[in-house]
Each structure stands twice: as C-alpha cells, then as structure tokens.
Design a protein around this motif. Structure first.
Motif, short mmCIF file in Angstrom:
data_model
loop_
_atom_site.label_atom_id
_atom_site.label_comp_id
_atom_site.label_asym_id
_atom_site.label_seq_id
_atom_site.Cartn_x
_atom_site.Cartn_y
_atom_site.Cartn_z
N GLN A 132 -40.99 44.80 24.25
CA GLN A 132 -40.25 45.27 25.42
C GLN A 132 -40.22 44.20 26.52
O GLN A 132 -39.18 44.02 27.18
N ALA A 133 -41.35 43.51 26.72
CA ALA A 133 -41.43 42.54 27.81
C ALA A 133 -40.74 41.23 27.47
O ALA A 133 -39.96 40.69 28.27
N TYR A 134 -41.04 40.69 26.29
CA TYR A 134 -40.52 39.37 25.91
C TYR A 134 -39.05 39.42 25.50
O TYR A 134 -38.21 38.69 26.04
N GLN A 135 -38.74 40.24 24.51
CA GLN A 135 -37.38 40.26 24.00
C GLN A 135 -36.47 41.18 24.81
O GLN A 135 -35.26 40.95 24.89
N GLY A 136 -37.04 42.22 25.44
CA GLY A 136 -36.25 43.13 26.24
C GLY A 136 -36.09 42.65 27.66
O GLY A 136 -35.04 42.13 28.04
N ALA A 137 -37.13 42.79 28.49
CA ALA A 137 -37.03 42.46 29.91
C ALA A 137 -36.67 41.00 30.14
O ALA A 137 -35.88 40.68 31.02
#
Length: 216
Positions: A115-120
């Motif tokens: 969620q953090a690396y590839q998403g946000a």
C-alpha cells in the motif's frame, strides 16, 4: 461473470499469533525482527521468522526479480501483482500452517508495504492494491504490526550496502512511502502501532516489545 472470492482466511489455533514489522528501508526491521524472535523463543514458544517478499523458494525468486536494479522501471500494478504472488505463496506455505499449529510468526513486512510503496508512492490504484491483498492473504491480518518510524536521512545513513531497485528511488518517493505508512498506521492505532526507531538497537527493542507484548 462474477469475480472469484478471495481465499478464506486461515484458521488459527488459539495460541497462534502473527506479528509484523514495517518501515522504510534502513529503519532496522531485520535487526529488530531477530531480537523479537530471540525474545519470544526465550518464552519457550515456537517462533517462525520470515520476510516479504520471499520466505519460500517461489517467493525468493520473485524477490530477486523485483529488486534487481537491471530490471529498470516496471508498471506499478505489475509490481503489485508480483508482490502479491510472493505473499500468497508465503501465506499458503509458511504462515497459515505455522498459525494453525499454534506458533508465533514474525514477518518483516506485510501488505501495508505494498500500500505504501506501490500505492501511495508508486501510483497504483488503492482499490487494486486492497483487492489483490485480500486475495493474496485470504483476509489474514496480524495480531499486531509495528511501524519503525525513522527520518529518511537517518535511514539512509544506516544503509551501508548497494541499493536494490526499490531502495535506489529518490527522496521524494521515500517521503511518499513514509506518509503512506503513517496514514495506514494512524488509521488503526489499536492494532497498528508506531514506534520511534531512533536510538540504540536495545532502546528500539524495548519500544517494540512494549508495543506488542499485550497481543501475546
């Protein structure tokens, strides 16, 4: 045609517990995971220590592809699906069987990292990340996850090895990752805890233990 449902969440023995450590590259996850594993084993429990991506033969192969600097830039959704494939194999082969027999599982990273690396930070659609995470994990969530919060400059200073493909991305990217992590963990403070990763390994270990011991 209706979409296929996610795999059912693994059933747990009452004594099985699942713990996750997260944070920016360089925050000390591996060091703290090893310390946590040693502390838990000293209690006389079976402890399984694993990591993402990886933890299985298939997952380690996927990890090698994802982190290879020679790969260059990859579509964010492609990255998501590769991470989820490794995650699914880890759940099926390692985590679910360990929890079913009542073991404690300590994992370096979970779907929060995607969620953090590839998403946000990477721009992959949040809905796609969440849906693929549910499919990969069968809805499995940790009993407690700890975010090791460290300023980027301090994290970079701790890294004394060549950067992999993800680690080599710039400061703006890392800032988005950090903000993504904080948003995720601040949204569920009962189960997801943020601790400072500044200070000695012993000081950080004490904070990590304080953040998760009640989940035992």
């Amino acid at each position: 045609m209706a979409s296929s449902p996610a795999a059912p969440a693994p059933r747990r023995a009452s004594a099985g517990r699942f713990f996750v450590l997260e944070g920016l590259d360089g925050c000390g996850k591996s060091t703290q995971a090893r310390r946590l594993v040693e502390r838990l084993r000293a209690l006389g429990r079976e402890v399984v220590h694993t990591r993402e991506p990886g933890g299985t033969p298939a997952g380690e192969r996927i990890r090698a592809v994802l982190l290879d600097p020679a790969l260059g830039e990859v579509d964010p959704l492609t990255e998501v699906l590769l991470y989820q494939a490794a995650r699914r194999q880890l759940v099926a082969q390692v985590i679910a069987p360990a929890l079913a027999r009542g073991a404690l599982v300590v994992c370096e990273r979970w779907h929060y990292a995607t969620q953090a690396y590839q998403g946000a930070a990477g721009g992959a659609a949040g809905e796609a990340v969440r849906a693929s995470s549910d499919l990969a994990t069968g809805g499995l969530e940790p009993d407690r996850a700890v975010l090791l919060d460290l300023p980027d400059a301090a994290a970079q200073a701790r890294m004394d090895r060549p950067r992999d493909r993800i680690e080599a991305r710039g400061a703006d990217y890392r800032a988005r990752v950090a903000a993504g992590f904080r948003a995720i963990f601040e949204a569920d403070p009962g189960r997801l805890r943020i601790v400072s990763a500044l200070g000695t390994p012993e000081a950080v270990e004490a904070r990590v233990w304080e953040a998760l011991r009640d989940a035992l």
